[in-house]
Write a protein that holds these residues in place. Structure first.
Motif, PDB file in Angstrom:
ATOM      1  N   THR A  77       0.817  -1.217   0.000  1.00  0.00           N
ATOM      2  CA  THR A  77       0.000   0.000   0.000  1.00  0.00           C
ATOM      3  C   THR A  77       0.850   1.266   0.000  1.00  0.00           C
ATOM      4  OG1 THR A  77      -0.178  -0.111   2.410  1.00  0.00           O
ATOM      5  CG2 THR A  77      -1.976  -1.081   1.118  1.00  0.00           C
ATOM      6  N   ARG A  78       2.143   1.133   0.229  1.00  0.00           N
ATOM      7  CA  ARG A  78       3.036   2.292   0.185  1.00  0.00           C
ATOM      8  C   ARG A  78       3.443   2.642  -1.243  1.00  0.00           C
ATOM      9  NH1 ARG A  78       4.787   3.924   4.917  1.00  0.00           N
ATOM     10  NH2 ARG A  78       4.523   2.613   6.747  1.00  0.00           N
ATOM     11  N   PHE A  79       3.003   1.837  -2.215  1.00  0.00           N
ATOM     12  CA  PHE A  79       3.404   2.014  -3.612  1.00  0.00           C
ATOM     13  C   PHE A  79       2.198   1.958  -4.535  1.00  0.00           C
ATOM     14  CE2 PHE A  79       6.822   0.098  -1.225  1.00  0.00           C
ATOM     15  CZ  PHE A  79       7.938   0.820  -1.610  1.00  0.00           C
ATOM     16  N   ARG A  80       2.365   2.534  -5.710  1.00  0.00           N
ATOM     17  CA  ARG A  80       1.387   2.425  -6.789  1.00  0.00           C
ATOM     18  C   ARG A  80       2.147   2.083  -8.059  1.00  0.00           C
ATOM     19  NH1 ARG A  80      -1.723   1.875  -3.456  1.00  0.00           N
ATOM     20  NH2 ARG A  80      -3.384   3.212  -2.786  1.00  0.00           N
ATOM     21  N   PRO A  81       1.523   1.275  -8.926  1.00  0.00           N
ATOM     22  CA  PRO A  81       2.175   0.998 -10.213  1.00  0.00           C
ATOM     23  C   PRO A  81       2.436   2.311 -10.952  1.00  0.00           C
ATOM     24  CG  PRO A  81       0.327  -0.481  -9.873  1.00  0.00           C
ATOM     25  CD  PRO A  81       0.264   0.544  -8.781  1.00  0.00           C
ATOM     26  N   LEU A  82       3.582   2.410 -11.584  1.00  0.00           N
ATOM     27  CA  LEU A  82       3.936   3.608 -12.327  1.00  0.00           C
ATOM     28  C   LEU A  82       3.142   3.642 -13.624  1.00  0.00           C
ATOM     29  CD1 LEU A  82       5.796   6.084 -12.472  1.00  0.00           C
ATOM     30  CD2 LEU A  82       7.408   4.664 -13.716  1.00  0.00           C
ATOM     31  N   VAL A  83       2.479   4.742 -13.863  1.00  0.00           N
ATOM     32  CA  VAL A  83       1.726   4.937 -15.105  1.00  0.00           C
ATOM     33  C   VAL A  83       2.362   6.126 -15.803  1.00  0.00           C
ATOM     34  CG1 VAL A  83      -0.525   5.469 -16.100  1.00  0.00           C
ATOM     35  CG2 VAL A  83      -0.391   4.054 -14.056  1.00  0.00           C
ATOM     36  N   LYS A  84       2.947   5.882 -16.965  1.00  0.00           N
ATOM     37  CA  LYS A  84       3.638   6.957 -17.671  1.00  0.00           C
ATOM     38  C   LYS A  84       2.654   7.901 -18.346  1.00  0.00           C
ATOM     39  CE  LYS A  84       7.878   4.419 -18.385  1.00  0.00           C
ATOM     40  NZ  LYS A  84       8.840   3.875 -19.313  1.00  0.00           N
ATOM     41  N   ASP A  85       1.644   7.367 -18.997  1.00  0.00           N
ATOM     42  CA  ASP A  85       0.677   8.189 -19.712  1.00  0.00           C
ATOM     43  C   ASP A  85      -0.671   8.062 -19.016  1.00  0.00           C
ATOM     44  OD1 ASP A  85      -0.974   9.537 -21.437  1.00  0.00           O
ATOM     45  OD2 ASP A  85      -0.465   8.355 -23.207  1.00  0.00           O
ATOM     46  N   LYS A  86      -0.946   8.966 -18.092  1.00  0.00           N
ATOM     47  CA  LYS A  86      -2.151   8.876 -17.282  1.00  0.00           C
ATOM     48  C   LYS A  86      -3.421   8.983 -18.120  1.00  0.00           C
ATOM     49  CE  LYS A  86       0.077  10.598 -13.153  1.00  0.00           C
ATOM     50  NZ  LYS A  86       0.150  11.642 -12.154  1.00  0.00           N
ATOM     51  N   ILE A  87      -3.427   9.843 -19.123  1.00  0.00           N
ATOM     52  CA  ILE A  87      -4.615  10.011 -19.970  1.00  0.00           C
ATOM     53  C   ILE A  87      -4.897   8.721 -20.728  1.00  0.00           C
ATOM     54  CG2 ILE A  87      -5.593  11.274 -21.925  1.00  0.00           C
ATOM     55  CD1 ILE A  87      -5.424  12.917 -19.353  1.00  0.00           C
ATOM     56  N   SER A  88      -3.870   8.101 -21.275  1.00  0.00           N
ATOM     57  CA  SER A  88      -4.043   6.848 -22.002  1.00  0.00           C
ATOM     58  C   SER A  88      -4.588   5.759 -21.083  1.00  0.00           C
ATOM     59  CB  SER A  88      -2.716   6.405 -22.614  1.00  0.00           C
ATOM     60  OG  SER A  88      -2.865   5.156 -23.243  1.00  0.00           O
ATOM     61  N   ALA A  89      -4.098   5.719 -19.843  1.00  0.00           N
ATOM     62  CA  ALA A  89      -4.573   4.717 -18.885  1.00  0.00           C
ATOM     63  C   ALA A  89      -6.055   4.927 -18.593  1.00  0.00           C
ATOM     64  CB  ALA A  89      -3.763   4.781 -17.605  1.00  0.00           C
ATOM     65  N   LEU A  90      -6.470   6.175 -18.469  1.00  0.00           N
ATOM     66  CA  LEU A  90      -7.889   6.461 -18.219  1.00  0.00           C
ATOM     67  C   LEU A  90      -8.747   6.125 -19.438  1.00  0.00           C
ATOM     68  CD1 LEU A  90      -7.576   9.813 -16.253  1.00  0.00           C
ATOM     69  CD2 LEU A  90      -8.147   7.557 -15.345  1.00  0.00           C
ATOM     70  N   ARG A  91      -8.221   6.409 -20.631  1.00  0.00           N
ATOM     71  CA  ARG A  91      -8.961   6.055 -21.851  1.00  0.00           C
ATOM     72  C   ARG A  91      -9.168   4.548 -21.928  1.00  0.00           C
ATOM     73  NH1 ARG A  91      -5.426   9.168 -25.194  1.00  0.00           N
ATOM     74  NH2 ARG A  91      -6.121  11.280 -24.915  1.00  0.00           N
ATOM     75  N   GLY A  92      -8.174   3.801 -21.468  1.00  0.00           N
ATOM     76  CA  GLY A  92      -8.285   2.348 -21.470  1.00  0.00           C
ATOM     77  C   GLY A  92      -9.434   1.864 -20.606  1.00  0.00           C
ATOM     78  N   LEU A  93      -9.735   2.588 -19.545  1.00  0.00           N
ATOM     79  CA  LEU A  93     -10.864   2.222 -18.694  1.00  0.00           C
ATOM     80  C   LEU A  93     -12.191   2.441 -19.412  1.00  0.00           C
ATOM     81  CD1 LEU A  93      -9.723   3.791 -15.308  1.00  0.00           C
ATOM     82  CD2 LEU A  93      -9.731   1.375 -15.911  1.00  0.00           C
ATOM     83  N   LEU A  94     -12.235   3.432 -20.288  1.00  0.00           N
ATOM     84  CA  LEU A  94     -13.475   3.761 -21.000  1.00  0.00           C
ATOM     85  C   LEU A  94     -13.668   2.936 -22.269  1.00  0.00           C
ATOM     86  CD1 LEU A  94     -13.316   7.650 -20.696  1.00  0.00           C
ATOM     87  CD2 LEU A  94     -14.713   6.078 -19.344  1.00  0.00           C
ATOM     88  N   ALA A  95     -12.596   2.403 -22.802  1.00  0.00           N
ATOM     89  CA  ALA A  95     -12.679   1.651 -24.060  1.00  0.00           C
ATOM     90  C   ALA A  95     -13.489   0.375 -23.865  1.00  0.00           C
ATOM     91  CB  ALA A  95     -11.278   1.302 -24.554  1.00  0.00           C
ATOM     92  N   PRO A  96     -14.280   0.005 -24.880  1.00  0.00           N
ATOM     93  CA  PRO A  96     -15.055  -1.243 -24.763  1.00  0.00           C
ATOM     94  C   PRO A  96     -14.120  -2.441 -24.746  1.00  0.00           C
ATOM     95  CG  PRO A  96     -15.267  -0.309 -26.958  1.00  0.00           C
ATOM     96  CD  PRO A  96     -14.492   0.679 -26.140  1.00  0.00           C
ATOM     97  N   LYS A  97     -14.535  -3.462 -24.044  1.00  0.00           N
ATOM     98  CA  LYS A  97     -13.757  -4.701 -23.979  1.00  0.00           C
ATOM     99  C   LYS A  97     -13.894  -5.413 -25.328  1.00  0.00           C
ATOM    100  CE  LYS A  97     -13.146  -4.693 -19.375  1.00  0.00           C
ATOM    101  NZ  LYS A  97     -12.250  -3.689 -19.009  1.00  0.00           N
TER     102      LYS A  97
END
Length: 116
Positions: A77-97
């Protein structure tokens, strides 16, 4: 919670340790590489998902405040995975499976007004 894997880059988000005066070596905002991840049971802190990082080998925890653990992991819990492109990561959540079929869009006919 177990979103971590060996070789993954992570960023420290919490380097504060309550009631501990010995430097724990991690720094908030610093990037590390996971070298071990798994469940860890500590006789005071209980059971938790822990990670060890390539950049730090903690050695034996046998100092004045130590608990006798060898190369004890940090709580994940002291760490989070490194995300280089935050916008792209968020778009991935919205993209259809890809496995999810999409229904075709159809135009809804306009309702006719009833004469009164």
């Amino acid at each position: 919670m177990n979103d971590f894997y060996v070789g993954q880059k992570v960023v420290c988000i919490d380097d504060k340790f309550k009631n501990v005066s010995i430097d724990q070596l991690i720094r908030e905002g610093q990037i590390y590489t996971v070298r071990w991840v798994g469940m860890y049971k500590h006789y005071i802190d209980g059971e938790f998902v822990g990670i060890k990082v390539e950049e730090i080998h903690r050695g034996n925890d046998d100092g004045p405040e130590g608990y006798g653990a060898a190369d004890m992991p940090y709580r994940a819990t002291r760490f989070r995975p490194l995300v280089k492109d935050k916008i792209s990561a968020l778009r991935g959540l919205l993209a259809p499976k890809p496995d999810t079929p999409q229904e075709p869009k159809t135009k809804t006919p306009a309702k006719k007004k009833a004469k009164v």
